[in-house]
Design a protein around this motif. Sequence first.
Motif, PDB file in Angstrom:
ATOM      1  N   GLY A   1      21.835 115.214  87.583  1.00 36.90           N
ATOM      2  CA  GLY A   1      22.934 115.388  86.607  1.00 36.90           C
ATOM      3  C   GLY A   1      23.109 114.051  86.100  1.00 36.90           C
ATOM      4  N   ARG A   2      23.293 113.042  86.895  1.00 36.79           N
ATOM      5  CA  ARG A   2      23.581 111.896  86.393  1.00 36.79           C
ATOM      6  C   ARG A   2      22.790 111.247  85.170  1.00 36.79           C
ATOM      7  NH1 ARG A   2      25.273 110.669  91.792  1.00 36.79           N
ATOM      8  NH2 ARG A   2      23.033 109.485  91.961  1.00 36.79           N
ATOM      9  N   GLY A   3      21.590 111.337  85.804  1.00 40.43           N
ATOM     10  CA  GLY A   3      20.547 110.952  84.570  1.00 40.43           C
ATOM     11  C   GLY A   3      20.575 111.875  83.502  1.00 40.43           C
ATOM     12  N   ALA A   4      21.027 113.161  83.796  1.00 41.92           N
ATOM     13  CA  ALA A   4      20.692 114.137  82.219  1.00 41.92           C
ATOM     14  C   ALA A   4      21.996 114.149  81.830  1.00 41.92           C
ATOM     15  CB  ALA A   4      20.452 115.459  82.920  1.00 41.92           C
ATOM     16  N   GLY A   5      22.971 113.459  82.224  1.00 39.34           N
ATOM     17  CA  GLY A   5      24.562 113.799  81.487  1.00 39.34           C
ATOM     18  C   GLY A   5      25.233 114.983  81.840  1.00 39.34           C
ATOM     19  N   PHE A   6      25.028 115.598  82.944  1.00 35.35           N
ATOM     20  CA  PHE A   6      25.814 116.796  83.353  1.00 35.35           C
ATOM     21  C   PHE A   6      26.149 116.835  84.552  1.00 35.35           C
ATOM     22  CE2 PHE A   6      22.876 118.146  79.728  1.00 35.35           C
ATOM     23  CZ  PHE A   6      23.548 118.783  79.103  1.00 35.35           C
ATOM     24  N   SER A   7      27.148 117.436  84.850  1.00 32.60           N
ATOM     25  CA  SER A   7      27.658 117.567  86.267  1.00 32.60           C
ATOM     26  C   SER A   7      26.742 118.235  87.271  1.00 32.60           C
ATOM     27  CB  SER A   7      29.032 118.276  86.448  1.00 32.60           C
ATOM     28  OG  SER A   7      28.958 119.556  86.115  1.00 32.60           O
ATOM     29  N   ALA A   8      26.711 118.050  88.550  1.00 28.81           N
ATOM     30  CA  ALA A   8      25.932 118.923  89.534  1.00 28.81           C
ATOM     31  C   ALA A   8      26.260 120.268  89.491  1.00 28.81           C
ATOM     32  CB  ALA A   8      26.205 118.242  90.955  1.00 28.81           C
ATOM     33  N   SER A   9      27.534 120.675  89.175  1.00 32.36           N
ATOM     34  CA  SER A   9      27.807 122.008  89.193  1.00 32.36           C
ATOM     35  C   SER A   9      27.238 122.662  87.999  1.00 32.36           C
ATOM     36  CB  SER A   9      29.578 122.332  89.161  1.00 32.36           C
ATOM     37  OG  SER A   9      30.095 121.603  87.954  1.00 32.36           O
ATOM     38  N   HIS A  10      27.180 121.881  86.729  1.00 32.56           N
ATOM     39  CA  HIS A  10      26.422 122.502  85.652  1.00 32.56           C
ATOM     40  C   HIS A  10      24.994 122.648  85.992  1.00 32.56           C
ATOM     41  CE1 HIS A  10      26.251 122.657  80.791  1.00 32.56           C
ATOM     42  NE2 HIS A  10      25.338 122.818  81.331  1.00 32.56           N
ATOM     43  N   VAL A  11      24.558 121.642  86.675  1.00 33.11           N
ATOM     44  CA  VAL A  11      23.019 121.891  86.870  1.00 33.11           C
ATOM     45  C   VAL A  11      22.769 122.836  87.681  1.00 33.11           C
ATOM     46  CG1 VAL A  11      21.145 120.615  88.020  1.00 33.11           C
ATOM     47  CG2 VAL A  11      22.595 119.389  86.689  1.00 33.11           C
ATOM     48  N   SER A  12      23.526 123.165  88.728  1.00 33.19           N
ATOM     49  CA  SER A  12      23.410 124.333  89.576  1.00 33.19           C
ATOM     50  C   SER A  12      23.676 125.685  89.042  1.00 33.19           C
ATOM     51  CB  SER A  12      24.550 124.378  90.671  1.00 33.19           C
ATOM     52  OG  SER A  12      24.491 125.192  91.394  1.00 33.19           O
ATOM     53  N   ALA A  13      24.511 125.733  87.882  1.00 31.14           N
ATOM     54  CA  ALA A  13      24.673 126.997  87.225  1.00 31.14           C
ATOM     55  C   ALA A  13      23.607 127.220  86.369  1.00 31.14           C
ATOM     56  CB  ALA A  13      25.919 126.891  86.329  1.00 31.14           C
ATOM     57  N   VAL A  14      22.986 126.310  85.658  1.00 29.10           N
ATOM     58  CA  VAL A  14      21.772 126.612  84.968  1.00 29.10           C
ATOM     59  C   VAL A  14      20.618 127.096  85.892  1.00 29.10           C
ATOM     60  CG1 VAL A  14      20.001 125.307  83.394  1.00 29.10           C
ATOM     61  CG2 VAL A  14      22.551 124.923  83.007  1.00 29.10           C
ATOM     62  N   GLU A  15      20.373 126.343  87.056  1.00 30.66           N
ATOM     63  CA  GLU A  15      19.226 126.518  87.771  1.00 30.66           C
ATOM     64  C   GLU A  15      19.653 128.144  88.582  1.00 30.66           C
ATOM     65  OE1 GLU A  15      18.664 123.669  90.511  1.00 30.66           O
ATOM     66  OE2 GLU A  15      17.913 122.113  89.118  1.00 30.66           O
ATOM     67  N   SER A  16      20.848 128.446  88.617  1.00 30.25           N
ATOM     68  CA  SER A  16      20.908 129.824  88.993  1.00 30.25           C
ATOM     69  C   SER A  16      21.123 130.952  88.074  1.00 30.25           C
ATOM     70  CB  SER A  16      22.374 129.871  89.802  1.00 30.25           C
ATOM     71  OG  SER A  16      23.385 129.617  89.105  1.00 30.25           O
ATOM     72  N   GLU A  17      20.913 130.341  86.616  1.00 31.43           N
ATOM     73  CA  GLU A  17      20.766 131.254  85.615  1.00 31.43           C
ATOM     74  C   GLU A  17      22.190 131.929  85.367  1.00 31.43           C
ATOM     75  OE1 GLU A  17      17.585 133.925  85.182  1.00 31.43           O
ATOM     76  OE2 GLU A  17      16.281 132.734  86.072  1.00 31.43           O
ATOM     77  N   THR A  18      23.261 131.356  85.900  1.00 28.78           N
ATOM     78  CA  THR A  18      24.625 131.770  85.439  1.00 28.78           C
ATOM     79  C   THR A  18      25.335 131.005  84.214  1.00 28.78           C
ATOM     80  OG1 THR A  18      25.525 130.211  87.185  1.00 28.78           O
ATOM     81  CG2 THR A  18      25.087 132.553  87.791  1.00 28.78           C
ATOM     82  N   ARG A  19      24.561 130.110  83.721  1.00 28.86           N
ATOM     83  CA  ARG A  19      25.009 129.173  82.512  1.00 28.86           C
ATOM     84  C   ARG A  19      23.883 129.009  81.546  1.00 28.86           C
ATOM     85  NH1 ARG A  19      29.458 124.844  82.445  1.00 28.86           N
ATOM     86  NH2 ARG A  19      29.507 124.141  80.499  1.00 28.86           N
ATOM     87  N   ALA A  20      24.013 129.006  80.267  1.00 24.52           N
ATOM     88  CA  ALA A  20      22.710 129.050  79.254  1.00 24.52           C
ATOM     89  C   ALA A  20      22.066 127.820  79.249  1.00 24.52           C
ATOM     90  CB  ALA A  20      23.480 129.295  77.810  1.00 24.52           C
ATOM     91  N   LEU A  21      20.781 128.183  79.121  1.00 26.07           N
ATOM     92  CA  LEU A  21      19.921 126.880  78.871  1.00 26.07           C
ATOM     93  C   LEU A  21      20.077 126.535  77.542  1.00 26.07           C
ATOM     94  CD1 LEU A  21      17.897 124.859  79.923  1.00 26.07           C
ATOM     95  CD2 LEU A  21      16.145 126.827  79.331  1.00 26.07           C
ATOM     96  N   THR A  22      20.413 125.046  77.238  1.00 23.82           N
ATOM     97  CA  THR A  22      20.730 124.736  75.940  1.00 23.82           C
ATOM     98  C   THR A  22      19.526 123.557  75.707  1.00 23.82           C
ATOM     99  OG1 THR A  22      22.267 123.038  76.537  1.00 23.82           O
ATOM    100  CG2 THR A  22      22.878 125.216  75.878  1.00 23.82           C
TER     101      THR A  22
END
Length: 266
Positions: free
Chosen positions: A31-52
């Motif tokens: 997440g630090r390298g991508a510019g997102f929080s760890a919680s955001h990364v987790s949500a995307v990986e678990s498909e509870t947050r949209a992939l943009t």
Amino acid sequence: MADLPHSLAAFIVAEIRRARGAAGMTQESFGRGAGFSASHVSAVESETRALTMDFIKGADRALKNNGLFERMVGKLGTPSWFLPWLDAERTATQLRCFQPNLVPGLLQTDAYARAVIRCNETLSEDEVEKRLAHRIDRQAILTKANAPHVVAVIAEAVLRRAGMDFRDIMAGQIKQLTTLAEQPNINVHLLPDEVSMHVGLTGPFSLARLPEHKWVAEMENQLGGVVIDRDEDVDTLMSRWEMVRSEALPRRQSIELMKDVVTSWT
């Protein structure tokens, strides 16, 4: 993940997760390298947050793979028209929306949004709930620091489209609209039924002013929609926005009319 075809989005997420693991990166370091929080990364990986597209580009940065995932999306299937609009919506300083048929997505209650999404009878209940989560997630821009100034024009007929089995949902939706309309960064204006002919009858559209002062627009249709950034086309929609806005009621009158609609049902 409604912003890409689900099978493609799931594949891209799985490949990002696999590459992250192969690189020995935790969700936090990725997440630090991508510019997102760890919680955001987790949500995307678990498909509870949209992939943009922002996340996809961030993954490429974090993994230093020269844009591999962005190219994969381009090769395996063009990103949904909505992806660039999500990026514009998230960074916009101003948003303008005209809706002759529905309450705008950014202003919908959970119950109203669920009912709208369920109109597509091909969706499973799980798919409905995922799309609902994505739609409600977008609404975070309304309360973030430096939230955009939002102006929505909604046809009065939208609020009156409420049979007996839908009135409780619509009453809750109208209550939310009146609450939102009291916020300093949100204006809601009703286009009264008495304005029978106007340029907005050709369909809904939205406009976003980006931080670099450029405007972009989006228009939805039965097959999805399109994001518009050509200056001439944006200028045309801006002109139509001004015409529609000029026919709508002022803010305070709109709030009173919304309350009157609910009162008329009792």
